[in-house]
Design a protein around this motif. Structure first.
Motif, PDB file in Angstrom:
ATOM      1  N   PRO A 102      21.253  19.941 -24.929  1.00  0.00           N
ATOM      2  CA  PRO A 102      21.895  18.830 -24.243  1.00  0.00           C
ATOM      3  C   PRO A 102      23.261  18.582 -24.856  1.00  0.00           C
ATOM      4  O   PRO A 102      23.407  18.531 -26.069  1.00  0.00           O
ATOM      5  CB  PRO A 102      20.950  17.666 -24.507  1.00  0.00           C
ATOM      6  N   ALA A 103      24.254  18.446 -24.006  1.00  0.00           N
ATOM      7  CA  ALA A 103      25.607  18.174 -24.496  1.00  0.00           C
ATOM      8  C   ALA A 103      25.784  16.678 -24.629  1.00  0.00           C
ATOM      9  O   ALA A 103      25.563  15.943 -23.672  1.00  0.00           O
ATOM     10  CB  ALA A 103      26.635  18.755 -23.535  1.00  0.00           C
ATOM     11  N   ASP A 104      26.137  16.233 -25.816  1.00  0.00           N
ATOM     12  CA  ASP A 104      26.378  14.803 -25.962  1.00  0.00           C
ATOM     13  C   ASP A 104      27.820  14.508 -25.647  1.00  0.00           C
ATOM     14  O   ASP A 104      28.143  13.854 -24.680  1.00  0.00           O
ATOM     15  CB  ASP A 104      26.088  14.322 -27.381  1.00  0.00           C
ATOM     16  N   GLY A 105      28.673  15.030 -26.488  1.00  0.00           N
ATOM     17  CA  GLY A 105      30.078  14.701 -26.334  1.00  0.00           C
ATOM     18  C   GLY A 105      30.814  15.797 -25.592  1.00  0.00           C
ATOM     19  O   GLY A 105      30.392  16.217 -24.531  1.00  0.00           O
ATOM     20  N   PRO A 106      31.889  16.244 -26.173  1.00  0.00           N
ATOM     21  CA  PRO A 106      32.684  17.296 -25.550  1.00  0.00           C
ATOM     22  C   PRO A 106      31.868  18.582 -25.490  1.00  0.00           C
ATOM     23  O   PRO A 106      31.204  18.955 -26.437  1.00  0.00           O
ATOM     24  CB  PRO A 106      33.874  17.446 -26.495  1.00  0.00           C
ATOM     25  N   GLU A 107      31.955  19.233 -24.354  1.00  0.00           N
ATOM     26  CA  GLU A 107      31.103  20.394 -24.153  1.00  0.00           C
ATOM     27  C   GLU A 107      31.483  21.571 -25.049  1.00  0.00           C
ATOM     28  O   GLU A 107      30.659  22.447 -25.304  1.00  0.00           O
ATOM     29  CB  GLU A 107      31.128  20.797 -22.682  1.00  0.00           C
ATOM     30  N   TYR A 108      32.694  21.622 -25.508  1.00  0.00           N
ATOM     31  CA  TYR A 108      33.081  22.692 -26.412  1.00  0.00           C
ATOM     32  C   TYR A 108      32.121  22.767 -27.597  1.00  0.00           C
ATOM     33  O   TYR A 108      31.675  23.830 -27.983  1.00  0.00           O
ATOM     34  CB  TYR A 108      34.502  22.471 -26.951  1.00  0.00           C
ATOM     35  N   ASP A 109      31.850  21.623 -28.185  1.00  0.00           N
ATOM     36  CA  ASP A 109      30.998  21.581 -29.364  1.00  0.00           C
ATOM     37  C   ASP A 109      29.645  22.200 -29.117  1.00  0.00           C
ATOM     38  O   ASP A 109      29.179  23.056 -29.863  1.00  0.00           O
ATOM     39  CB  ASP A 109      30.789  20.126 -29.815  1.00  0.00           C
ATOM     40  N   PRO A 127      32.014  22.458 -16.329  1.00  0.00           N
ATOM     41  CA  PRO A 127      33.183  22.617 -15.480  1.00  0.00           C
ATOM     42  C   PRO A 127      34.476  22.246 -16.188  1.00  0.00           C
ATOM     43  O   PRO A 127      35.549  22.661 -15.778  1.00  0.00           O
ATOM     44  CB  PRO A 127      32.910  21.657 -14.319  1.00  0.00           C
ATOM     45  N   LEU A 128      34.340  21.522 -17.279  1.00  0.00           N
ATOM     46  CA  LEU A 128      35.559  20.967 -17.881  1.00  0.00           C
ATOM     47  C   LEU A 128      36.234  21.863 -18.900  1.00  0.00           C
ATOM     48  O   LEU A 128      37.373  21.634 -19.254  1.00  0.00           O
ATOM     49  CB  LEU A 128      35.243  19.615 -18.534  1.00  0.00           C
ATOM     50  N   VAL A 129      35.553  22.864 -19.392  1.00  0.00           N
ATOM     51  CA  VAL A 129      36.193  23.664 -20.428  1.00  0.00           C
ATOM     52  C   VAL A 129      37.172  24.651 -19.817  1.00  0.00           C
ATOM     53  O   VAL A 129      37.035  25.086 -18.676  1.00  0.00           O
ATOM     54  CB  VAL A 129      35.160  24.410 -21.297  1.00  0.00           C
ATOM     55  N   ASP A 130      38.154  24.997 -20.610  1.00  0.00           N
ATOM     56  CA  ASP A 130      39.245  25.854 -20.205  1.00  0.00           C
ATOM     57  C   ASP A 130      38.776  27.293 -19.992  1.00  0.00           C
ATOM     58  O   ASP A 130      37.973  27.811 -20.755  1.00  0.00           O
ATOM     59  CB  ASP A 130      40.294  25.799 -21.324  1.00  0.00           C
ATOM     60  N   ALA A 132      40.403  30.135 -20.353  1.00  0.00           N
ATOM     61  CA  ALA A 132      40.820  31.032 -21.437  1.00  0.00           C
ATOM     62  C   ALA A 132      39.876  30.889 -22.626  1.00  0.00           C
ATOM     63  O   ALA A 132      39.484  31.877 -23.255  1.00  0.00           O
ATOM     64  CB  ALA A 132      42.247  30.713 -21.865  1.00  0.00           C
ATOM     65  N   TRP A 133      39.507  29.664 -22.887  1.00  0.00           N
ATOM     66  CA  TRP A 133      38.598  29.424 -24.006  1.00  0.00           C
ATOM     67  C   TRP A 133      37.248  30.090 -23.737  1.00  0.00           C
ATOM     68  O   TRP A 133      36.647  30.705 -24.605  1.00  0.00           O
ATOM     69  CB  TRP A 133      38.423  27.916 -24.203  1.00  0.00           C
ATOM     70  N   LEU A 134      36.792  29.962 -22.502  1.00  0.00           N
ATOM     71  CA  LEU A 134      35.522  30.576 -22.118  1.00  0.00           C
ATOM     72  C   LEU A 134      35.569  32.092 -22.268  1.00  0.00           C
ATOM     73  O   LEU A 134      34.611  32.713 -22.722  1.00  0.00           O
ATOM     74  CB  LEU A 134      35.175  30.224 -20.673  1.00  0.00           C
ATOM     75  N   GLU A 135      36.701  32.678 -21.872  1.00  0.00           N
ATOM     76  CA  GLU A 135      36.830  34.128 -22.010  1.00  0.00           C
ATOM     77  C   GLU A 135      36.704  34.519 -23.480  1.00  0.00           C
ATOM     78  O   GLU A 135      36.088  35.525 -23.822  1.00  0.00           O
ATOM     79  CB  GLU A 135      38.183  34.605 -21.452  1.00  0.00           C
ATOM     80  N   GLY A 136      37.256  33.695 -24.328  1.00  0.00           N
ATOM     81  CA  GLY A 136      37.134  33.948 -25.761  1.00  0.00           C
ATOM     82  C   GLY A 136      35.683  33.874 -26.206  1.00  0.00           C
ATOM     83  O   GLY A 136      35.186  34.750 -26.912  1.00  0.00           O
TER      84      GLY A 136
END
Lengths: 330, 330
Positions: A102-109, A127-130, A132-136
Motif C-alpha cells: 500500500p502506498a501511503d505517501g508519494p508513490e516513488y517511495d 499514474p503520477l510518477v514520471d 523517465a523515472w519509471l524507465e530507470g
DNA sequence: GCATGTTTGTAGATCGGTCTTCAACGGGTG
DNA sequence: CACCCGTTGAAGACCGATCTACAAACATGC
C-alpha cells in the motif's frame, strides 16, 4: 514439523541430515540438472522430516524471491479488489506469489522500496510518477504499469479503453436527453491534460463529447477533496449551482457512490469500473465495466513473461462495456 | 540519481567512492556508534550522489528487513481497509513498512511464506489455524493475531468486544419489538463453537440472547455460501421460511449489505464493523463499530514492541459502540 | 585395455549487507 | 615520559541460499 525454538532449519541442516552437500540440496530444490532419483528421494524426505523451508531473503540475494509486488494507491479503492483477484489467479500454479504494497505517501517511495530486492517484479498503479523515472526503475527490475496511456520502452502497460468507455457513458446520458451533464473527477494533479492518466483521458473525452453535442457551455467539472478523500462535498456543491446538472458522470464508482450519497436519486449518476457494489439493488449504478480482473491477470502474466526474458514492451487494452442500471434510467 | 543499467549500487560502491570501508558505510546506515561527524557527512553525501539504496534481501539475511507482513483473508472485505489504515498509521515515522499478503487458499501457506524470512513480524487474521501451530510460528517470528479469543503464550491478540457488541445489537432489535430475529453468519468452519473466532462468539451470544428473551424457538441461523462467497442467497432463503424473520442480524457489514440486496427494506437488518458503506444514505445500515482502525494500529504497535524485545503476551480488546441507522428504524 | 564422454555429486566463490574483533590514534593522567 | 583509555575506522567472518567449476565414477567405442 519440528519447528525449533530459535533459528529455523537451513539448507545446511538438511544437507547434513541427508548426508549430502548443500549444493545437492539446492539442486533438488530448484529441480536442477544432475540429480539421481535416489538422492532426490533421500533429500526430499529429509526436507519433509525437518520441515525445511528455504529462506526467501537468502534466495532473493542470489537468485529470485518468487514474489511479485503489486503497488496499490489506496486499500479502500473497490476497483483494486478486481485487479488483485485477477493477478492472484494468473500466478496460481506458478511458484510466484503476489504481495501488496500500500502506498501511503508519494508513490516513488513505495515503488523504490519494492525494488530494493524484495520482489522479482513490480505491478504498479502509479499514474503520477514520471515516465523517465519509471524507465530507470524498469532497468533494475521488471515492471508492468496499470492505467498508463504512454508508450514506454522498458515496461509493459495495461489499460482500459478509456476513450470508448467514456464515450459510451456520455452517449448514453445524451441519448436520455440530459444536457447539463457534470463530471466528477480526481484532484487536478491526477488529471493534468496530456499526462495520460485514465482520469485525464476521461475528463478530456467528457469535454469533447459535450462540445461535439453543442453543450460546451454546460461543461462542469467537480473534484474530489484532496484531503478528506471523499467526493460527497464536491457532488453536493454541484446541486447548489444556479443551473444544477441533471446528470453526473463520475470518474469511478467510488466517487459515483459518493455522488449518490450527496444527490440521492434526484440526479442521474453514472460511474466507471463496475465494482461489485454497482449491481447492488440499493445502489443500482450505471457503470462502465473495464474487466478489472482481466486487467490484473494480464498484468501478472506479462510480468511473468518478462521474468522469462521478454524484452520488447507489450501493451494490453481491455475492452469496455456499458452496464445501464437504475441510477440513470428512472 | 545515476540508476545504472544492470545491477544497482551496492554498499561496496559507496565505500569505494567515499574512500572508506564497507563496515563504515554500514555504521552510517544503521546510525551505529563510532562514526565521526566528518566521515558521516562524507558517506552520506556519497550515498546521495550515487542514489544508493540498501538491499532488503541482504539486510533481512543478517539483520532485519524492516517489513511487517499483514495477512488478509480476502482483499474485498471492507473491514480490512480499517485494519490496514490503522496499521499504516502506527508504523508511520518508524523505519518499518507494512506489506499485505492476500491469502488465497489455506492460511497456513500464506503465513509460512511470510515467515520465510521476508518480514520481521506478522499480523494475521486467521481464525482457522490451530493454536499450537501458531505458537510454533511465533517462536520463529513475532506474531500478533487479530480476532482470536484465545489465551496464547507466545503471541499477542487484538479483538473487539464481541460479547458486548452482539448484546448491543440484540437488545436493540428486541427493544424494537422484533421476535423472529435471524442470524446470518459465515460457513460452519468459521463458527465452530468454542473455537474462539469472532463469528463463533457472535453466534453464541445471539443464541444466548434469544434464549434469555424466551425466543429459543425462533432461532434461525443462515450461512453465507462457501463457494460463491456472497450471502444474498442465504438471506433470500430466510424470506421463504414459513415464518420469515422480521429482523436479520448479520455477522459483518458485507453480509448485511448482501442481506439488504436480498430483502430490501422489508426486514430490519443490522451489521457489524461499521464499514464506511454503512453510513451511506442509500444503505443506512445499523452496525456495531469496533474501531477497526484502532485495532490495526494496536496490532502494529504491539508487533513493534515485540521487535524491541517484549516477550510476555499482551491482549487488546477494542470497545464497541452500536450505531443505530435507518435499516432498523423504519 | 585405453581413451573418451557422460552422469553425478562436491567445493567454494558469490550475492550485499551486519556485526564482532581488533589495530591505530590521540589525549589525559600521575 | 610511560601508561591507560576512549574513539575511530578497517578486516573479516557470517547469514542462507545459488551457481560455476571441477573431480570422481561409470559407461561406451574402438
Amino acid at each position: 514439523m519440528s519447528i525449533r525454538k530459535g533459528r529455523s532449519v537451513t539448507i545446511s541442516d538438511v544437507a547434513e541430515a541427508a548426508g549430502v552437500s548443500r549444493a545437492a540440496v539446492s539442486k533438488v530444490l530448484r529441480n536442477a540438472y544432475g540429480v539421481s532419483p535416489g538422492m532426490r528421494a533421500r533429500v526430499e524426505s529429509t526436507i519433509e522430516q525437518l520441515g525445511y523451508r528455504p529462506s526467501v531473503a537468502a534466495r532473493a540475494l542470489r537468485g529470485s524471491s518468487y514474489r511479485l509486488g503489486l503497488e496499490i494507491p489506496y486499500t479502500g479503492a473497490r476497483f483494486m479488489t478486481q485487479i488483485v483477484e485477477g493477478a492472484k489467479r494468473a500466478v496460481a500454479g506458478t511458484p510466484y506469489q503476489i504481495i501488496l504494497a500500500p502506498a501511503d505517501g508519494p508513490e516513488y517511495d513505495t515503488l523504490e522500496s519494492l525494488a530494493d530486492g524484495l520482489v522479482d517484479g513490480i505491478i504498479a498503479i502509479s499514474p503520477l510518477v514520471d515516465q523517465a523515472w519509471l524507465e530507470g526503475l524498469a532497468r533494475r527490475v521488471p515492471v508492468v504499469m496499470l492505467g498508463r496511456h504512454d508508450t514506454p520502452a522498458g515496461y509493459d502497460t495495461v489499460t482500459g479503453d478509456d476513450h470508448a468507455g467514456t464515450r459510451a457513458v456520455m452517449e448514453h446520458l445524451l441519448s436520455l436527453g440530459h444536457r447539463r451533464i457534470a463530471h466528477l473527477t480526481e484532484p487536478e494533479n491526477v488529471t493534468t491534460p496530456g499526462s495520460g492518466t485514465p482520469h485525464s483521458v476521461r475528463l478530456e473525452v467528457y469535454r469533447a463529447c459535450m462540445t461535439e453535442a453543442g453543450l460546451a457551455e454546460h461543461i462542469r467539472v467537480a473534484r474530489r477533496d484532496v484531503s478528506g478523500g471523499d467526493a460527497v462535498g464536491a457532488a453536493a456543491a454541484l446541486l447548489d449551482l444556479p443551473e444544477p446538472p441533471t446528470a453526473i458522470f463520475a470518474g469511478h464508482d467510488d466517487m459515483a457512490v459518493d455522488a449518490l450519497a450527496a444527490v440521492g436519486r434526484t440526479v442521474a449518476v453514472a460511474g466507471y469500473d463496475n465494482t461489485d457494489l454497482a449491481a447492488h439493488p440499493l445502489i443500482d449504478l450505471t457503470s462502465v465495466d473495464q474487466q478489472g480482473m482481466e486487467m490484473g491477470a494480464q498484468a501478472a502474466t506479462m510480468l511473468l513473461e518478462r521474468l522469462k526474458g521478454r524484452g520488447e514492451p507489450r501493451r494490453f487494452v481491455a475492452a469496455t462495456r456499458l452496464l445501464v442500471r437504475g441510477s440513470t434510467s428512472r
